[in-house]
Design an enzyme around this catalytic site. Structure first.
Site, mmCIF file in Angstrom:
data_model
loop_
_atom_site.group_PDB
_atom_site.id
_atom_site.type_symbol
_atom_site.label_atom_id
_atom_site.label_comp_id
_atom_site.label_asym_id
_atom_site.label_seq_id
_atom_site.Cartn_x
_atom_site.Cartn_y
_atom_site.Cartn_z
ATOM 1 N N PHE A 295 7.156 3.796 -1.425
ATOM 2 C CA PHE A 295 5.984 3.176 -0.815
ATOM 3 C C PHE A 295 5.242 4.239 -0.014
ATOM 4 O O PHE A 295 5.799 4.847 0.896
ATOM 5 C CB PHE A 295 6.363 1.991 0.079
ATOM 6 C CG PHE A 295 5.162 1.189 0.449
ATOM 7 C CD1 PHE A 295 4.667 0.208 -0.404
ATOM 8 C CD2 PHE A 295 4.473 1.441 1.633
ATOM 9 C CE1 PHE A 295 3.516 -0.499 -0.085
ATOM 10 C CE2 PHE A 295 3.324 0.734 1.956
ATOM 11 C CZ PHE A 295 2.850 -0.244 1.090
ATOM 12 N N VAL A 296 3.998 4.456 -0.383
ATOM 13 C CA VAL A 296 3.237 5.525 0.271
ATOM 14 C C VAL A 296 2.043 4.977 1.049
ATOM 15 O O VAL A 296 1.492 3.923 0.723
ATOM 16 C CB VAL A 296 2.748 6.573 -0.765
ATOM 17 C CG1 VAL A 296 3.920 7.383 -1.310
ATOM 18 C CG2 VAL A 296 1.970 5.925 -1.905
ATOM 19 N N ARG B 148 -4.200 4.029 7.151
ATOM 20 C CA ARG B 148 -5.269 4.411 6.222
ATOM 21 C C ARG B 148 -5.942 5.713 6.656
ATOM 22 O O ARG B 148 -6.490 6.444 5.849
ATOM 23 C CB ARG B 148 -6.349 3.328 6.145
ATOM 24 C CG ARG B 148 -5.907 2.016 5.530
ATOM 25 C CD ARG B 148 -7.135 1.161 5.203
ATOM 26 N NE ARG B 148 -6.804 -0.239 4.977
ATOM 27 C CZ ARG B 148 -6.382 -0.743 3.812
ATOM 28 N NH1 ARG B 148 -6.223 0.039 2.771
ATOM 29 N NH2 ARG B 148 -6.119 -2.026 3.688
ATOM 30 N N LYS C 2 2.344 5.411 -10.217
ATOM 31 C CA LYS C 2 3.787 5.157 -10.090
ATOM 32 C C LYS C 2 4.266 4.539 -11.396
ATOM 33 O O LYS C 2 4.392 3.310 -11.499
ATOM 34 C CB LYS C 2 4.026 4.125 -8.975
ATOM 35 C CG LYS C 2 4.247 4.669 -7.604
ATOM 36 C CD LYS C 2 4.902 3.593 -6.754
ATOM 37 C CE LYS C 2 4.093 3.273 -5.542
ATOM 38 N NZ LYS C 2 4.706 2.247 -4.679
ATOM 39 N N ASP D 72 0.405 0.793 -9.907
ATOM 40 C CA ASP D 72 1.817 0.505 -9.686
ATOM 41 C C ASP D 72 2.303 -0.340 -10.870
ATOM 42 O O ASP D 72 2.652 0.202 -11.904
ATOM 43 C CB ASP D 72 1.896 -0.214 -8.337
ATOM 44 C CG ASP D 72 3.302 -0.435 -7.830
ATOM 45 O OD1 ASP D 72 4.220 0.240 -8.293
ATOM 46 O OD2 ASP D 72 3.482 -1.303 -6.946
ATOM 47 N N GLY E 182 -8.262 0.310 -0.360
ATOM 48 C CA GLY E 182 -7.448 1.521 -0.522
ATOM 49 C C GLY E 182 -8.160 2.739 -1.068
ATOM 50 O O GLY E 182 -7.790 3.866 -0.761
ATOM 51 N N GLU F 88 -9.580 3.860 -8.173
ATOM 52 C CA GLU F 88 -8.497 3.082 -7.563
ATOM 53 C C GLU F 88 -7.540 4.014 -6.818
ATOM 54 O O GLU F 88 -7.411 5.187 -7.161
ATOM 55 C CB GLU F 88 -7.814 2.283 -8.690
ATOM 56 C CG GLU F 88 -6.590 1.477 -8.336
ATOM 57 C CD GLU F 88 -6.782 0.379 -7.323
ATOM 58 O OE1 GLU F 88 -7.304 0.682 -6.226
ATOM 59 O OE2 GLU F 88 -6.366 -0.763 -7.580
ATOM 60 N N ASP F 89 -6.906 3.485 -5.787
ATOM 61 C CA ASP F 89 -5.980 4.319 -5.020
ATOM 62 C C ASP F 89 -4.680 4.605 -5.758
ATOM 63 O O ASP F 89 -4.228 5.736 -5.834
ATOM 64 C CB ASP F 89 -5.694 3.693 -3.637
ATOM 65 C CG ASP F 89 -5.227 2.239 -3.705
ATOM 66 O OD1 ASP F 89 -5.096 1.678 -4.814
ATOM 67 O OD2 ASP F 89 -4.989 1.647 -2.633
HETATM 68 P P1 IMP Z 1 -0.528 -3.107 -9.057
HETATM 69 O O1 IMP Z 1 -1.368 -4.275 -9.447
HETATM 70 O O2 IMP Z 1 0.916 -3.470 -8.906
HETATM 71 O O3 IMP Z 1 -0.727 -1.892 -9.935
HETATM 72 O O4 IMP Z 1 -0.911 -2.779 -7.585
HETATM 73 C C1 IMP Z 1 -1.857 -1.922 -7.224
HETATM 74 C C2 IMP Z 1 -2.209 -2.126 -5.772
HETATM 75 O O5 IMP Z 1 -1.057 -2.341 -4.954
HETATM 76 C C3 IMP Z 1 -2.845 -0.885 -5.257
HETATM 77 O O6 IMP Z 1 -4.234 -0.950 -5.440
HETATM 78 C C4 IMP Z 1 -2.435 -0.875 -3.809
HETATM 79 O O7 IMP Z 1 -3.389 -1.585 -3.056
HETATM 80 C C5 IMP Z 1 -1.128 -1.601 -3.766
HETATM 81 N N1 IMP Z 1 0.002 -0.657 -3.732
HETATM 82 C C6 IMP Z 1 0.883 -0.402 -4.716
HETATM 83 N N2 IMP Z 1 1.776 0.531 -4.348
HETATM 84 C C7 IMP Z 1 1.451 0.874 -3.088
HETATM 85 C C8 IMP Z 1 2.004 1.832 -2.153
HETATM 86 O O8 IMP Z 1 2.974 2.570 -2.394
HETATM 87 N N3 IMP Z 1 1.371 1.907 -0.950
HETATM 88 C C9 IMP Z 1 0.290 1.151 -0.620
HETATM 89 N N4 IMP Z 1 -0.251 0.262 -1.469
HETATM 90 C C10 IMP Z 1 0.317 0.125 -2.688
HETATM 91 MG MG MG Z 2 -5.752 -1.051 -4.195
#
Ligand code: IMP
Ligand code: MG
Length: 174
Positions: free
Chosen positions: A149-150, A162, A128, A100, A41, A96-97
């Site tokens: 969701f983006v 992507r 987020k 969440d 990402g 990081e992208d």
């Molecule tokens: P976390 O561990 O829940 O913080 O998840 C982070 C990862 O989930 C990110 O690095 C993304 O790869 C994926 N992710 C979370 N939200 C989104 C979204 O809205 N779109 C696409 N990927 C997401």
């Molecule tokens: Mg990621």
């Protein structure tokens, strides 16, 4: 599926430029900074960020996967590709992208922090906060967004989208 533009290409470009300047200002001129991008990402964010940074900068890549579906993040994060080089004694910035639940980032900060880097900071393009499950420190944030969701600018849904040069909200329509 419907795509609604959320962050325009020009706004992404402008914000990434200012993040790069802020990171360089914090470390100081001439200080080597090592960017560790989280695949896949973050690849587009990394490529713009690194081009916008002055002075000595290097990069490496790491990949993780989380078990279970993304919507119900189980908290199990696994390393699927490790770094090529040691980070011992380096100033590391995790790139990081999106943050969440925060579980992925917390895991990365812990494993990289244990490898004796000089410092570990984190730059996330998107944040987020409403979905956070763990308290994780993010030093540089591009944009804070609502719980949508983006996709685009590196972020995917099932490996699609992507390539979009902007960030869009993806919604199911019937
Ligand atoms: P976390 O561990 O829940 O913080 O998840 C982070 C990862 O989930 C990110 O690095 C993304 O790869 C994926 N992710 C979370 N939200 C989104 C979204 O809205 N779109 C696409 N990927 C997401
Ligand atoms: Mg990621």
């Amino acid at each position: 599926m419907s795509l609604t533009p959320l962050i325009a290409r020009e706004d992404l470009q402008a914000r990434v430029q200012s993040l790069a300047a802020e990171i360089r200002r914090d470390f100081g001129p001439g200080v080597p900074v090592h960017l560790v991008a989280v695949l896949k990402g973050a690849f587009m964010f990394l490529s713009d960020l690194i081009r916008a940074m002055d002075g000595p900068v290097s990069c490496d890549f790491i990949a993780v996967s989380s078990y279970g579906s993304k919507s119900t993040s189980s908290g199990e994060v696994r390393l699927t590709k490790d770094l090529d080089r040691s980070i011992e004694g380096r100033h590391v910035v995790i790139v990081e992208d999106i943050v969440d639940t925060g579980l992925t980032l917390l895991y990365l900060q812990e494993i990289l922090g244990a490898r004796d880097p000089k410092s570990v900071k984190t730059a996330c393009l998107l944040n987020k906060p409403s979905r956070r499950k763990v308290d994780v420190r993010v030093d540089y944030i591009g944009f804070t967004i609502e719980d949508r969701f983006v996709v685009g600018y590196g972020l995917d849904y099932d490996e699609r989208y992507r390539n979009l040069p902007f960030v869009a909200v993806l919604e199911e329509v019937d």
